[in-house]
Write a protein that holds these residues in place. Structure first.
Motif, mmCIF file in Angstrom:
data_model
loop_
_atom_site.group_PDB
_atom_site.id
_atom_site.type_symbol
_atom_site.label_atom_id
_atom_site.label_comp_id
_atom_site.label_asym_id
_atom_site.label_seq_id
_atom_site.Cartn_x
_atom_site.Cartn_y
_atom_site.Cartn_z
ATOM 1 N N MET A 1 0.854 -1.183 0.000
ATOM 2 C CA MET A 1 0.000 0.000 0.000
ATOM 3 C C MET A 1 0.889 1.233 0.000
ATOM 4 S SD MET A 1 -2.807 -0.974 2.952
ATOM 5 C CE MET A 1 -3.972 0.334 2.600
ATOM 6 N N CYS A 2 0.377 2.330 -0.572
ATOM 7 C CA CYS A 2 1.084 3.603 -0.432
ATOM 8 C C CYS A 2 0.453 4.331 0.767
ATOM 9 C CB CYS A 2 0.997 4.433 -1.708
ATOM 10 S SG CYS A 2 -0.636 5.049 -2.106
ATOM 11 N N SER A 3 1.129 5.338 1.250
ATOM 12 C CA SER A 3 0.628 6.013 2.450
ATOM 13 C C SER A 3 -0.708 6.700 2.211
ATOM 14 C CB SER A 3 1.661 6.989 3.004
ATOM 15 O OG SER A 3 1.997 7.952 2.048
ATOM 16 N N ASN A 4 -0.988 7.134 0.976
ATOM 17 C CA ASN A 4 -2.292 7.748 0.706
ATOM 18 C C ASN A 4 -3.426 6.738 0.822
ATOM 19 O OD1 ASN A 4 -1.831 10.459 0.465
ATOM 20 N ND2 ASN A 4 -1.512 10.406 -1.736
ATOM 21 N N GLU A 5 -3.171 5.483 0.483
ATOM 22 C CA GLU A 5 -4.190 4.455 0.660
ATOM 23 C C GLU A 5 -4.495 4.260 2.143
ATOM 24 O OE1 GLU A 5 -3.742 1.360 -2.975
ATOM 25 O OE2 GLU A 5 -2.028 1.496 -1.613
ATOM 26 N N CYS A 6 -3.460 4.265 2.957
ATOM 27 C CA CYS A 6 -3.647 4.144 4.405
ATOM 28 C C CYS A 6 -4.379 5.367 4.950
ATOM 29 C CB CYS A 6 -2.303 3.981 5.098
ATOM 30 S SG CYS A 6 -1.427 2.472 4.617
ATOM 31 N N ARG A 7 -4.011 6.541 4.465
ATOM 32 C CA ARG A 7 -4.671 7.774 4.910
ATOM 33 C C ARG A 7 -6.149 7.757 4.525
ATOM 34 N NH1 ARG A 7 -1.646 11.902 6.586
ATOM 35 N NH2 ARG A 7 -3.151 13.440 5.843
ATOM 36 N N ALA A 8 -6.475 7.240 3.348
ATOM 37 C CA ALA A 8 -7.870 7.169 2.914
ATOM 38 C C ALA A 8 -8.672 6.251 3.829
ATOM 39 C CB ALA A 8 -7.948 6.678 1.471
ATOM 40 N N ARG A 9 -8.072 5.167 4.264
ATOM 41 C CA ARG A 9 -8.766 4.254 5.186
ATOM 42 C C ARG A 9 -9.035 4.892 6.540
ATOM 43 N NH1 ARG A 9 -7.636 -1.990 4.320
ATOM 44 N NH2 ARG A 9 -7.740 -1.979 2.052
ATOM 45 N N GLU A 10 -8.256 5.908 6.877
ATOM 46 C CA GLU A 10 -8.443 6.631 8.140
ATOM 47 C C GLU A 10 -9.231 7.927 7.934
ATOM 48 O OE1 GLU A 10 -7.537 5.616 11.288
ATOM 49 O OE2 GLU A 10 -7.092 3.721 10.270
ATOM 50 N N ASN A 11 -9.811 8.093 6.741
ATOM 51 C CA ASN A 11 -10.578 9.300 6.397
ATOM 52 C C ASN A 11 -9.750 10.571 6.523
ATOM 53 O OD1 ASN A 11 -13.001 7.925 5.773
ATOM 54 N ND2 ASN A 11 -13.417 7.730 7.961
ATOM 55 N N LEU A 12 -8.491 10.484 6.112
ATOM 56 C CA LEU A 12 -7.595 11.639 6.128
ATOM 57 C C LEU A 12 -7.346 12.105 4.699
ATOM 58 C CD1 LEU A 12 -4.972 10.298 8.689
ATOM 59 C CD2 LEU A 12 -6.737 12.017 9.111
ATOM 60 N N ALA A 13 -7.041 13.368 4.558
ATOM 61 C CA ALA A 13 -6.732 13.930 3.239
ATOM 62 C C ALA A 13 -5.414 13.362 2.728
ATOM 63 C CB ALA A 13 -6.638 15.451 3.339
ATOM 64 N N PRO A 14 -5.267 13.254 1.415
ATOM 65 C CA PRO A 14 -4.003 12.763 0.850
ATOM 66 C C PRO A 14 -2.841 13.676 1.219
ATOM 67 C CG PRO A 14 -5.707 12.890 -0.842
ATOM 68 C CD PRO A 14 -6.257 13.555 0.386
ATOM 69 N N GLY A 15 -1.683 13.086 1.397
ATOM 70 C CA GLY A 15 -0.481 13.853 1.677
ATOM 71 C C GLY A 15 0.284 14.113 0.393
ATOM 72 N N GLU A 16 1.182 15.078 0.432
ATOM 73 C CA GLU A 16 2.005 15.375 -0.739
ATOM 74 C C GLU A 16 2.994 14.244 -0.972
ATOM 75 O OE1 GLU A 16 3.891 19.160 -0.996
ATOM 76 O OE2 GLU A 16 2.197 20.166 -0.042
ATOM 77 N N ALA A 17 3.149 13.842 -2.215
ATOM 78 C CA ALA A 17 4.090 12.782 -2.615
ATOM 79 C C ALA A 17 3.859 11.493 -1.844
ATOM 80 C CB ALA A 17 5.533 13.259 -2.462
ATOM 81 N N SER A 18 2.609 11.217 -1.474
ATOM 82 C CA SER A 18 2.312 10.019 -0.701
ATOM 83 C C SER A 18 1.755 8.898 -1.552
ATOM 84 C CB SER A 18 1.324 10.349 0.418
ATOM 85 O OG SER A 18 1.913 11.220 1.347
ATOM 86 N N ASP A 19 1.810 9.059 -2.877
ATOM 87 C CA ASP A 19 1.374 7.996 -3.768
ATOM 88 C C ASP A 19 2.554 7.122 -4.183
ATOM 89 O OD1 ASP A 19 -1.345 8.476 -3.847
ATOM 90 O OD2 ASP A 19 -1.146 9.993 -5.403
ATOM 91 N N GLN A 20 3.635 7.197 -3.425
ATOM 92 C CA GLN A 20 4.821 6.422 -3.746
ATOM 93 C C GLN A 20 4.822 5.130 -2.947
ATOM 94 O OE1 GLN A 20 8.044 9.064 -2.936
ATOM 95 N NE2 GLN A 20 7.738 10.232 -4.805
ATOM 96 N N PHE A 21 5.229 4.062 -3.613
ATOM 97 C CA PHE A 21 5.321 2.768 -2.959
ATOM 98 C C PHE A 21 6.762 2.522 -2.535
ATOM 99 C CE2 PHE A 21 1.255 0.718 -3.435
ATOM 100 C CZ PHE A 21 0.629 1.528 -4.362
ATOM 101 N N SER A 22 6.926 2.007 -1.352
ATOM 102 C CA SER A 22 8.248 1.695 -0.826
ATOM 103 C C SER A 22 8.826 0.481 -1.534
ATOM 104 C CB SER A 22 8.145 1.409 0.673
ATOM 105 O OG SER A 22 9.369 0.932 1.164
ATOM 106 N N GLN A 23 10.129 0.470 -1.711
ATOM 107 C CA GLN A 23 10.812 -0.676 -2.306
ATOM 108 C C GLN A 23 11.762 -1.313 -1.301
ATOM 109 O OE1 GLN A 23 10.163 -1.835 -5.539
ATOM 110 N NE2 GLN A 23 8.477 -0.433 -5.237
ATOM 111 N N THR A 24 11.539 -1.090 -0.003
ATOM 112 C CA THR A 24 12.438 -1.638 1.011
ATOM 113 C C THR A 24 12.383 -3.157 1.079
ATOM 114 O OG1 THR A 24 10.761 -1.336 2.723
ATOM 115 C CG2 THR A 24 12.368 0.426 2.459
ATOM 116 N N TRP A 25 11.299 -3.765 0.625
ATOM 117 C CA TRP A 25 11.175 -5.225 0.655
ATOM 118 C C TRP A 25 12.207 -5.909 -0.234
ATOM 119 C CZ3 TRP A 25 10.106 -7.418 -4.051
ATOM 120 C CH2 TRP A 25 9.599 -6.579 -5.024
#
Length: 70
Positions: free
Chosen positions: A36-60
């Motif tokens: 998930m990207c952080s904006n997807e998590c924010r949407a589940r918490e009914n929060l507004a999208p954050g700037e540059a939060s549509d990025q997916f982590s590649q740490t895996w």
């Protein structure tokens, strides 16, 4: 005659027995593993999208790069 739309939301976290801390830990794992990207998590918490939060982590895969959702 004027028609007004009504939006009803149900909070299911209490039903599932998930605490906010557990929910945030799940989001943290999902973001770190590129599920998930952080904006997807924010949407589940009914929060507004954050700037540059549509990025997916590649740490895996051992990389610190981030990819942008298309």
């Amino acid at each position: 005659m004027t028609t007004t739309a009504t939006k009803i939301q149900f909070e299911t976290n209490d039903i599932l027995g998930i605490t906010p801390r557990e929910r945030y830990d799940i989001y943290d794992l999902a973001i770190k593993n590129g599920l998930m990207c952080s904006n997807e998590c924010r949407a589940r918490e009914n929060l507004a999208p954050g700037e540059a939060s549509d990025q997916f982590s590649q740490t895996w895969n051992g990389s610190s790069e981030q990819t942008t959702e298309s």
